[in-house]
Design a protein around this motif. Structure first.
Motif, PDB file in Angstrom:
ATOM      1  N   MET A   1       0.848  -1.197   0.000  1.00 16.68           N
ATOM      2  CA  MET A   1       0.000   0.000   0.000  1.00 16.68           C
ATOM      3  C   MET A   1       0.886   1.250   0.000  1.00 16.68           C
ATOM      4  SD  MET A   1      -3.338   0.478   0.090  1.00 16.68           S
ATOM      5  CE  MET A   1      -4.681   1.462   0.720  1.00 16.68           C
ATOM      6  N   THR A   2       0.629   2.148  -0.917  1.00 15.35           N
ATOM      7  CA  THR A   2       1.406   3.386  -0.976  1.00 15.35           C
ATOM      8  C   THR A   2       0.586   4.526  -0.383  1.00 15.35           C
ATOM      9  OG1 THR A   2       0.602   3.748  -3.230  1.00 15.35           O
ATOM     10  CG2 THR A   2       2.753   2.697  -2.989  1.00 15.35           C
ATOM     11  N   ASP A   3       1.252   5.669  -0.216  1.00 14.19           N
ATOM     12  CA  ASP A   3       0.595   6.819   0.405  1.00 14.19           C
ATOM     13  C   ASP A   3       1.258   8.077  -0.146  1.00 14.19           C
ATOM     14  OD1 ASP A   3      -0.573   8.699   2.074  1.00 14.19           O
ATOM     15  OD2 ASP A   3       0.696   8.213   3.786  1.00 14.19           O
ATOM     16  N   ASN A   4       0.457   9.025  -0.646  1.00 16.34           N
ATOM     17  CA  ASN A   4       1.045  10.278  -1.107  1.00 16.34           C
ATOM     18  C   ASN A   4       0.390  11.485  -0.437  1.00 16.34           C
ATOM     19  OD1 ASN A   4      -1.397  10.458  -2.445  1.00 16.34           O
ATOM     20  ND2 ASN A   4      -0.525  10.718  -4.495  1.00 16.34           N
ATOM     21  N   SER A   5      -0.118  11.266   0.780  1.00 26.08           N
ATOM     22  CA  SER A   5      -0.772  12.361   1.500  1.00 26.08           C
ATOM     23  C   SER A   5       0.199  13.487   1.842  1.00 26.08           C
ATOM     24  CB  SER A   5      -1.426  11.830   2.781  1.00 26.08           C
ATOM     25  OG  SER A   5      -0.454  11.233   3.631  1.00 26.08           O
ATOM     26  N   SER A   6       1.515  13.206   1.748  1.00 28.66           N
ATOM     27  CA  SER A   6       2.507  14.243   2.052  1.00 28.66           C
ATOM     28  C   SER A   6       2.458  15.404   1.057  1.00 28.66           C
ATOM     29  CB  SER A   6       3.912  13.639   2.077  1.00 28.66           C
ATOM     30  OG  SER A   6       4.235  13.037   0.839  1.00 28.66           O
ATOM     31  N   PHE A   7       1.769  15.223  -0.079  1.00 31.32           N
ATOM     32  CA  PHE A   7       1.617  16.346  -1.010  1.00 31.32           C
ATOM     33  C   PHE A   7       0.852  17.495  -0.360  1.00 31.32           C
ATOM     34  CE2 PHE A   7       2.581  13.294  -4.480  1.00 31.32           C
ATOM     35  CZ  PHE A   7       3.555  14.034  -5.124  1.00 31.32           C
ATOM     36  N   GLY A   8       0.009  17.181   0.601  1.00 31.92           N
ATOM     37  CA  GLY A   8      -0.716  18.237   1.302  1.00 31.92           C
ATOM     38  C   GLY A   8       0.223  19.200   1.986  1.00 31.92           C
ATOM     39  N   GLU A   9       1.257  18.649   2.605  1.00 27.59           N
ATOM     40  CA  GLU A   9       2.265  19.474   3.284  1.00 27.59           C
ATOM     41  C   GLU A   9       3.203  20.118   2.277  1.00 27.59           C
ATOM     42  OE1 GLU A   9       5.901  18.847   6.520  1.00 27.59           O
ATOM     43  OE2 GLU A   9       4.315  17.346   6.333  1.00 27.59           O
ATOM     44  N   LEU A  10       3.522  19.385   1.206  1.00 20.74           N
ATOM     45  CA  LEU A  10       4.453  19.879   0.205  1.00 20.74           C
ATOM     46  C   LEU A  10       3.909  21.129  -0.501  1.00 20.74           C
ATOM     47  CD1 LEU A  10       6.571  17.689  -2.096  1.00 20.74           C
ATOM     48  CD2 LEU A  10       5.272  19.534  -3.132  1.00 20.74           C
ATOM     49  N   PHE A  11       2.641  21.073  -0.898  1.00 22.90           N
ATOM     50  CA  PHE A  11       2.036  22.222  -1.567  1.00 22.90           C
ATOM     51  C   PHE A  11       1.636  23.314  -0.578  1.00 22.90           C
ATOM     52  CE2 PHE A  11       1.088  19.057  -4.989  1.00 22.90           C
ATOM     53  CZ  PHE A  11       1.788  19.700  -5.997  1.00 22.90           C
ATOM     54  N   ASN A  12       1.468  22.923   0.686  1.00 25.56           N
ATOM     55  CA  ASN A  12       1.069  23.871   1.712  1.00 25.56           C
ATOM     56  C   ASN A  12      -0.237  24.534   1.281  1.00 25.56           C
ATOM     57  OD1 ASN A  12       1.180  25.330   4.070  1.00 25.56           O
ATOM     58  ND2 ASN A  12       3.059  26.418   3.590  1.00 25.56           N
ATOM     59  N   ASP A  13      -0.318  25.852   1.294  1.00 25.02           N
ATOM     60  CA  ASP A  13      -1.539  26.531   0.873  1.00 25.02           C
ATOM     61  C   ASP A  13      -1.385  27.185  -0.494  1.00 25.02           C
ATOM     62  OD1 ASP A  13      -3.009  25.928   3.200  1.00 25.02           O
ATOM     63  OD2 ASP A  13      -2.025  27.561   4.283  1.00 25.02           O
ATOM     64  N   VAL A  14      -0.329  26.825  -1.232  1.00 24.49           N
ATOM     65  CA  VAL A  14      -0.064  27.451  -2.533  1.00 24.49           C
ATOM     66  C   VAL A  14      -0.842  26.714  -3.626  1.00 24.49           C
ATOM     67  CG1 VAL A  14       1.722  28.082  -4.195  1.00 24.49           C
ATOM     68  CG2 VAL A  14       2.223  28.153  -1.739  1.00 24.49           C
ATOM     69  N   PRO A  15      -1.706  27.422  -4.384  1.00 25.21           N
ATOM     70  CA  PRO A  15      -2.554  26.753  -5.361  1.00 25.21           C
ATOM     71  C   PRO A  15      -1.924  26.573  -6.741  1.00 25.21           C
ATOM     72  CG  PRO A  15      -3.169  29.048  -5.228  1.00 25.21           C
ATOM     73  CD  PRO A  15      -2.054  28.840  -4.224  1.00 25.21           C
ATOM     74  N   LEU A  16      -0.639  26.902  -6.880  1.00 23.83           N
ATOM     75  CA  LEU A  16       0.022  26.775  -8.178  1.00 23.83           C
ATOM     76  C   LEU A  16       1.299  25.953  -8.067  1.00 23.83           C
ATOM     77  CD1 LEU A  16      -0.201  30.452  -9.546  1.00 23.83           C
ATOM     78  CD2 LEU A  16      -1.691  28.523 -10.130  1.00 23.83           C
ATOM     79  N   MET A  17       1.600  25.221  -9.148  1.00 27.57           N
ATOM     80  CA  MET A  17       2.860  24.516  -9.298  1.00 27.57           C
ATOM     81  C   MET A  17       3.422  24.894 -10.660  1.00 27.57           C
ATOM     82  SD  MET A  17       3.705  20.393  -9.188  1.00 27.57           S
ATOM     83  CE  MET A  17       2.781  19.891 -10.626  1.00 27.57           C
ATOM     84  N   ALA A  18       4.746  24.908 -10.796  1.00 25.11           N
ATOM     85  CA  ALA A  18       5.384  25.243 -12.065  1.00 25.11           C
ATOM     86  C   ALA A  18       5.910  23.984 -12.739  1.00 25.11           C
ATOM     87  CB  ALA A  18       6.530  26.223 -11.839  1.00 25.11           C
ATOM     88  N   ILE A  19       5.671  23.875 -14.061  1.00 25.90           N
ATOM     89  CA  ILE A  19       6.239  22.787 -14.847  1.00 25.90           C
ATOM     90  C   ILE A  19       7.204  23.396 -15.853  1.00 25.90           C
ATOM     91  CG2 ILE A  19       5.783  20.932 -16.475  1.00 25.90           C
ATOM     92  CD1 ILE A  19       3.070  20.550 -15.229  1.00 25.90           C
ATOM     93  N   LEU A  20       8.457  22.960 -15.791  1.00 25.48           N
ATOM     94  CA  LEU A  20       9.505  23.498 -16.654  1.00 25.48           C
ATOM     95  C   LEU A  20       9.907  22.420 -17.644  1.00 25.48           C
ATOM     96  CD1 LEU A  20      11.632  25.111 -13.797  1.00 25.48           C
ATOM     97  CD2 LEU A  20       9.552  25.982 -14.874  1.00 25.48           C
ATOM     98  N   ARG A  21       9.273  22.428 -18.812  1.00 24.93           N
ATOM     99  CA  ARG A  21       9.452  21.338 -19.780  1.00 24.93           C
ATOM    100  C   ARG A  21      10.401  21.737 -20.913  1.00 24.93           C
ATOM    101  NH1 ARG A  21       7.240  16.787 -20.817  1.00 24.93           N
ATOM    102  NH2 ARG A  21       5.614  17.071 -19.257  1.00 24.93           N
ATOM    103  N   LEU A 130      -3.480   6.177  -2.884  1.00 27.34           N
ATOM    104  CA  LEU A 130      -3.118   7.510  -3.356  1.00 27.34           C
ATOM    105  C   LEU A 130      -4.334   8.432  -3.304  1.00 27.34           C
ATOM    106  CD1 LEU A 130      -1.169   6.246  -6.477  1.00 27.34           C
ATOM    107  CD2 LEU A 130      -0.185   6.940  -4.293  1.00 27.34           C
ATOM    108  N   THR A 131      -4.209   9.545  -2.607  1.00 24.85           N
ATOM    109  CA  THR A 131      -5.328  10.486  -2.505  1.00 24.85           C
ATOM    110  C   THR A 131      -5.088  11.768  -3.300  1.00 24.85           C
ATOM    111  OG1 THR A 131      -4.368  11.280  -0.429  1.00 24.85           O
ATOM    112  CG2 THR A 131      -6.142   9.650  -0.273  1.00 24.85           C
TER     113      THR A 131
END
Length: 200
Positions: A1-21, A130-131
């Motif tokens: 069983m995997t878990d990716n709930s740590s993304f909640g802490e990683l993104f914090n309250d910031v609603p944007l992420m940058a993708i540099l392709r 995964l949530t």
């Protein structure tokens, strides 16, 4: 069983992420710095070419010096997971849901953000523990897709990726998306103030 709930802490309250392709090393670092200075704390770089991997390594070093996190994107194989780990990535992002990639990333100590576009994929990802899920391609799925998914899958948290910019992001955030990923918008001087406004 995997878990990716740590993304909640990683993104914090910031609603944007940058993708540099596909920006190369120097440009990737410059655009990442623009994102960080704007208040976008999380960036993602793909690992499709040797130049991509080098750019990820350089940006990851700079991010870690600021106490920030960087992800490896377009991770579609266990080999990509290995490259991501060696380059200093803190998490992985995939265009689709591949349980082997998810588990390899988890085993390497990096939470995985898999791509989904159907109810079947959302259900399988949730079954894996995964949530946090990447809705891709968000611009083609449309804002209504998120409301439709919220009914049967209220525990899922979505990052909208694909075709997003300062003009489309507000509607997706209003539709319940937790984070919108932007790319070329970060190189458009006209969009930077609008992105800053989304950051509050």
């Amino acid at each position: 069983m995997t878990d990716n709930s740590s993304f909640g802490e990683l993104f914090n309250d910031v609603p944007l992420m940058a993708i540099l392709r596909g920006m190369g090393v120097e440009r990737s670092l410059a655009v990442a710095t623009t994102a960080w200075d704007l208040g976008i704390e999380v960036v993602e770089l793909p690992v499709q070419t040797p130049t991509d991997v080098e750019a990820l390594r350089v940006v990851a070093d700079a991010a870690h010096a600021r106490g920030l996190s960087v992800g490896a994107g377009t991770v579609v194989s266990p080999e990509h997971v290995r490259l991501a780990k060696e380059s200093g990535a803190d998490f992985t992002v995939s265009p689709g849901f591949d349980v082997d990639v998810v588990r390899a990333s988890h085993a390497a100590g990096m939470p995985s953000l898999p791509g989904v576009a159907t109810g079947t994929e959302v259900q399988l990802a949730l079954k894996e523990g995964l949530t946090w899920l990447k809705a891709f391609p968000a611009s083609l799925l449309g804002t209504g897709w998120f409301g439709a998914m919220r009914g049967p899958f209220p525990q899922a948290t979505f990052v909208a990726t694909g075709g997003m910019d300062a003009s489309t992001a507000p509607a997706f955030l209003a539709a319940g998306v937790r984070v919108v990923a932007v790319g070329s918008a970060l190189e458009d001087p006209d969009q930077l103030p609008k992105l800053a406004a989304l950051l509050g």
